[in-house]
Design a protein around this motif. Sequence first.
Motif, PDB file in Angstrom:
ATOM      1  N   THR A 132       0.851  -1.182   0.000  1.00  0.00           N
ATOM      2  CA  THR A 132       0.000   0.000   0.000  1.00  0.00           C
ATOM      3  C   THR A 132       0.887   1.232   0.000  1.00  0.00           C
ATOM      4  O   THR A 132       1.568   1.520   0.989  1.00  0.00           O
ATOM      5  N   ALA A 133       0.890   1.959  -1.105  1.00  0.00           N
ATOM      6  CA  ALA A 133       1.702   3.167  -1.222  1.00  0.00           C
ATOM      7  C   ALA A 133       1.062   4.308  -0.431  1.00  0.00           C
ATOM      8  O   ALA A 133      -0.132   4.580  -0.577  1.00  0.00           O
ATOM      9  N   TRP A 134       1.874   4.974   0.402  1.00  0.00           N
ATOM     10  CA  TRP A 134       1.396   6.101   1.183  1.00  0.00           C
ATOM     11  C   TRP A 134       0.887   7.217   0.270  1.00  0.00           C
ATOM     12  O   TRP A 134      -0.112   7.877   0.574  1.00  0.00           O
ATOM     13  N   ALA A 135       1.521   7.422  -0.876  1.00  0.00           N
ATOM     14  CA  ALA A 135       1.084   8.463  -1.811  1.00  0.00           C
ATOM     15  C   ALA A 135      -0.359   8.215  -2.261  1.00  0.00           C
ATOM     16  O   ALA A 135      -1.144   9.160  -2.398  1.00  0.00           O
ATOM     17  N   GLU A 136      -0.729   6.964  -2.469  1.00  0.00           N
ATOM     18  CA  GLU A 136      -2.098   6.644  -2.886  1.00  0.00           C
ATOM     19  C   GLU A 136      -3.087   6.878  -1.753  1.00  0.00           C
ATOM     20  O   GLU A 136      -4.210   7.345  -1.979  1.00  0.00           O
ATOM     21  N   VAL A 137      -2.682   6.564  -0.522  1.00  0.00           N
ATOM     22  CA  VAL A 137      -3.553   6.811   0.632  1.00  0.00           C
ATOM     23  C   VAL A 137      -3.733   8.318   0.816  1.00  0.00           C
ATOM     24  O   VAL A 137      -4.847   8.794   1.054  1.00  0.00           O
ATOM     25  N   ARG A 138      -2.642   9.087   0.693  1.00  0.00           N
ATOM     26  CA  ARG A 138      -2.722  10.548   0.828  1.00  0.00           C
ATOM     27  C   ARG A 138      -3.653  11.138  -0.231  1.00  0.00           C
ATOM     28  O   ARG A 138      -4.424  12.053   0.055  1.00  0.00           O
ATOM     29  N   LYS A 139      -3.591  10.610  -1.447  1.00  0.00           N
ATOM     30  CA  LYS A 139      -4.483  11.093  -2.513  1.00  0.00           C
ATOM     31  C   LYS A 139      -5.946  10.833  -2.131  1.00  0.00           C
ATOM     32  O   LYS A 139      -6.799  11.705  -2.267  1.00  0.00           O
ATOM     33  N   ALA A 140      -6.235   9.629  -1.634  1.00  0.00           N
ATOM     34  CA  ALA A 140      -7.598   9.300  -1.210  1.00  0.00           C
ATOM     35  C   ALA A 140      -8.019  10.173  -0.023  1.00  0.00           C
ATOM     36  O   ALA A 140      -9.170  10.603   0.056  1.00  0.00           O
ATOM     37  N   LEU A 141      -7.092  10.448   0.889  1.00  0.00           N
ATOM     38  CA  LEU A 141      -7.397  11.313   2.032  1.00  0.00           C
ATOM     39  C   LEU A 141      -7.735  12.733   1.589  1.00  0.00           C
ATOM     40  O   LEU A 141      -8.577  13.386   2.198  1.00  0.00           O
ATOM     41  N   SER A 142      -7.086  13.194   0.524  1.00  0.00           N
ATOM     42  CA  SER A 142      -7.331  14.560   0.050  1.00  0.00           C
ATOM     43  C   SER A 142      -8.760  14.733  -0.440  1.00  0.00           C
ATOM     44  O   SER A 142      -9.256  15.853  -0.536  1.00  0.00           O
ATOM     45  N   GLU A 143      -9.434  13.636  -0.724  1.00  0.00           N
ATOM     46  CA  GLU A 143     -10.816  13.676  -1.195  1.00  0.00           C
ATOM     47  C   GLU A 143     -11.823  13.442  -0.067  1.00  0.00           C
ATOM     48  O   GLU A 143     -13.021  13.465  -0.293  1.00  0.00           O
ATOM     49  N   ALA A 144     -11.320  13.222   1.153  1.00  0.00           N
ATOM     50  CA  ALA A 144     -12.196  12.976   2.300  1.00  0.00           C
ATOM     51  C   ALA A 144     -12.817  14.293   2.766  1.00  0.00           C
ATOM     52  O   ALA A 144     -12.224  15.360   2.590  1.00  0.00           O
ATOM     53  N   PRO A 145     -14.015  14.224   3.375  1.00  0.00           N
ATOM     54  CA  PRO A 145     -14.668  15.443   3.851  1.00  0.00           C
ATOM     55  C   PRO A 145     -13.840  16.194   4.902  1.00  0.00           C
ATOM     56  O   PRO A 145     -13.823  17.408   4.922  1.00  0.00           O
ATOM     57  N   ALA A 146     -13.181  15.454   5.777  1.00  0.00           N
ATOM     58  CA  ALA A 146     -12.363  16.077   6.828  1.00  0.00           C
ATOM     59  C   ALA A 146     -10.938  15.531   6.711  1.00  0.00           C
ATOM     60  O   ALA A 146     -10.646  14.448   7.195  1.00  0.00           O
ATOM     61  N   VAL A 147     -10.081  16.270   6.050  1.00  0.00           N
ATOM     62  CA  VAL A 147      -8.699  15.847   5.850  1.00  0.00           C
ATOM     63  C   VAL A 147      -7.928  16.095   7.145  1.00  0.00           C
ATOM     64  O   VAL A 147      -7.880  17.230   7.627  1.00  0.00           O
ATOM     65  N   PRO A 148      -7.343  15.048   7.727  1.00  0.00           N
ATOM     66  CA  PRO A 148      -6.619  15.248   8.988  1.00  0.00           C
ATOM     67  C   PRO A 148      -5.291  15.975   8.777  1.00  0.00           C
ATOM     68  O   PRO A 148      -4.689  15.897   7.711  1.00  0.00           O
ATOM     69  N   GLU A 149      -4.891  16.696   9.825  1.00  0.00           N
ATOM     70  CA  GLU A 149      -3.559  17.291   9.838  1.00  0.00           C
ATOM     71  C   GLU A 149      -2.633  16.281  10.509  1.00  0.00           C
ATOM     72  O   GLU A 149      -3.015  15.621  11.476  1.00  0.00           O
ATOM     73  N   PHE A 150      -1.402  16.183   9.999  1.00  0.00           N
ATOM     74  CA  PHE A 150      -0.449  15.214  10.535  1.00  0.00           C
ATOM     75  C   PHE A 150       0.727  15.901  11.206  1.00  0.00           C
ATOM     76  O   PHE A 150       1.218  16.919  10.728  1.00  0.00           O
TER      77      PHE A 150
END
Length: 167
Positions: free
Chosen positions: A98-116
């Motif tokens: 599971t590539a982190w870049a792909e997860v980050r891309k999916a997260l960018s489309e979430a209603p509430a994007v978390p801050e890390f």
Amino acid sequence: MTGIEFLASFIATGRLHGIGIGSTLAEVDRALQHRRVDVVGEGGVSLRRDYGFVEFYFNPGEEWVMSGGSIELHRLANAPEPAARWAACTGVEFAPYTAWAEVRKALSEAPAVPEFTISDQGGFLEYRAENSCVSVVVVDDEEEERGYHAGHGDVWSVSLWAPVRAS
């Protein structure tokens, strides 16, 4: 649902299949009809419920209550069977990596994007989302290649923890 979509939702909300910190053992049983192994700590002071590459931790009380959990994605590169069993039970399909870049891309489309908050863990980077109480450990060693384990830029694990309460 793909593993990436599932992880993005989990990271953003701290919930998976409707359960999370504070869920009772009965609620977890209703949400996950999956083969598991229960390991009770000495003296009954803890419970670890192991579903293969997914684990939940519980504290005793009037009922066992979830205090944390982890998704050990690095295990899937060498043993895809747990992912196949998980997909059959939950409908969530994980790839061996599971590539982190792909997860980050999916997260960018979430209603509430978390801050890390990002910290170096010696060959790994930890991304902590305080609002959802989830951390993601990503392989950060450029010489690590995919093989029997996750490679550079891949998610190693995702963990859920109980928030620290102010006294």
